[in-house]
Design an enzyme around this catalytic site. Structure first.
Site, short mmCIF file in Angstrom:
data_model
loop_
_atom_site.label_atom_id
_atom_site.label_comp_id
_atom_site.label_asym_id
_atom_site.label_seq_id
_atom_site.Cartn_x
_atom_site.Cartn_y
_atom_site.Cartn_z
CB CYS A 121 -0.88 -0.02 1.25
SG CYS A 121 -1.86 1.45 1.50
N PRO A 122 0.59 2.23 -0.80
CG PRO A 122 0.49 4.49 -1.54
CD PRO A 122 1.33 3.50 -0.71
#
Length: 76
Positions: free
Chosen positions: A14-15
């Site tokens: 992430c992200p």
């Protein structure tokens, strides 16, 4: 005929999976689908949230035996 792109985001945290999906979806036509593979545990939250926020349709979510999640996103 609508086309389907495949994005392998395994190994990314992430992200990055969502950022890569956003970039790939920009080049697709409305109705085209993106199949994204990811193994980041946060993706199960991030991908549905991204679709809801951006207006794309999350058509399918499934998990393979290897633990990789597969998301089918239709561009809206």
């Amino acid at each position: 005929m609508d086309m389907k792109e495949i994005l392998d985001a395994t190994g990314l945290l992430c992200p990055l999976p969502v950022l890569k999906a956003r970039k790939r979806l920009q080049s697709l036509a409305v109705g085209d689908r993106l199949e994204m593979r990811a193994d980041d545990p946060a993706a199960v939250i991030d991908v549905p949230h991204f679709c809801a926020e951006s207006g794309h349709q999350l058509v399918e979510t499934r998990e393979e035996a290897s633990g990789v999640q597969v998301y089918l996103i239709e561009k809206r």
